[in-house]
Design a protein around this motif. Structure first.
Motif, mmCIF file in Angstrom:
data_model
loop_
_atom_site.group_PDB
_atom_site.id
_atom_site.type_symbol
_atom_site.label_atom_id
_atom_site.label_comp_id
_atom_site.label_asym_id
_atom_site.label_seq_id
_atom_site.Cartn_x
_atom_site.Cartn_y
_atom_site.Cartn_z
ATOM 1 N N LEU A 185 -11.465 -9.735 24.953
ATOM 2 C CA LEU A 185 -12.397 -10.175 23.916
ATOM 3 C C LEU A 185 -11.589 -10.512 22.675
ATOM 4 O O LEU A 185 -10.543 -9.925 22.446
ATOM 5 N N ASP B 221 -14.075 -10.280 16.724
ATOM 6 C CA ASP B 221 -15.518 -10.121 16.933
ATOM 7 C C ASP B 221 -16.011 -8.704 16.671
ATOM 8 O O ASP B 221 -17.205 -8.449 16.716
ATOM 9 N N GLN C 72 -17.414 -5.366 15.193
ATOM 10 C CA GLN C 72 -18.337 -5.071 14.095
ATOM 11 C C GLN C 72 -18.084 -3.638 13.642
ATOM 12 O O GLN C 72 -18.438 -2.704 14.354
ATOM 13 N N SER D 181 -5.228 -8.606 15.234
ATOM 14 C CA SER D 181 -5.474 -10.051 15.188
ATOM 15 C C SER D 181 -4.180 -10.825 14.971
ATOM 16 O O SER D 181 -3.970 -11.874 15.576
#
Ligand SMILES: [Cu+2]
Length: 145
Positions: free
Chosen positions: A115, A119, A121, A142
């Motif tokens: 994934l 993204d 949260q 990231s």
């Protein structure tokens, strides 16, 4: 050829077992990342892998963060000083906390499946230091790609 068939079956079973990995995480009073840390504090694992939380130093635990796990995933909570193994069968992002040291930011992120880490949260209800550590983890993860 029943024997050959059995051998092929055995090889298949062996390969499947070898694919599911066990990842080790140390619970520490002090590590490279500062005081009260999981080491590593970020793991990207395959669905079905297991994470073993090791009580390397005393007075820590590993528990899922409320509202910070994928839909359908089972929450978990280890006792203080307990070494636990958790199998992650549902893909998504899991926030892990040490309950006595949450306010000090003792958290880690586990990403199950492929994934985009962007993204994730991060719940806004977390203490500031914990939220900050999660943000740092996501930023580091990231930039690693
Ligand atoms: Cu702790």
């Amino acid at each position: 050829m029943p024997i050959r068939y059995a051998a092929a079956l055995l090889a298949t079973l062996f390969c499947t077992a070898a694919l599911a990995e066990v990842h080790e995480v140390k619970m520490l009073n002090r590590g490279a990342g500062g005081a009260m840390v999981y080491e590593p504090d970020y793991l990207a694992i395959a669905t079905g892998d297991t994470v073993k939380f090791i009580a390397t130093q005393p007075s820590h635990n590993a528990a899922s963060v409320l509202g910070f796990l994928p839909d359908g995933a089972e929450p978990f909570k280890g006792r203080i000083n307990e070494e636990i193994e958790v199998k992650f069968d549902v893909p998504g992002f899991y926030g892990i906390q040490c309950i006595p040291h949450l306010a000090m930011g003792m958290v880690m992120l586990i990403q199950v499946g492929e994934l985009p880490v962007g993204d994730v949260q991060i719940p806004t209800s977390l203490p500031a230091r914990a939220r900050q550590r999660f943000e740092q983890i996501v930023e580091r993860a990231s930039s690693a790609y």
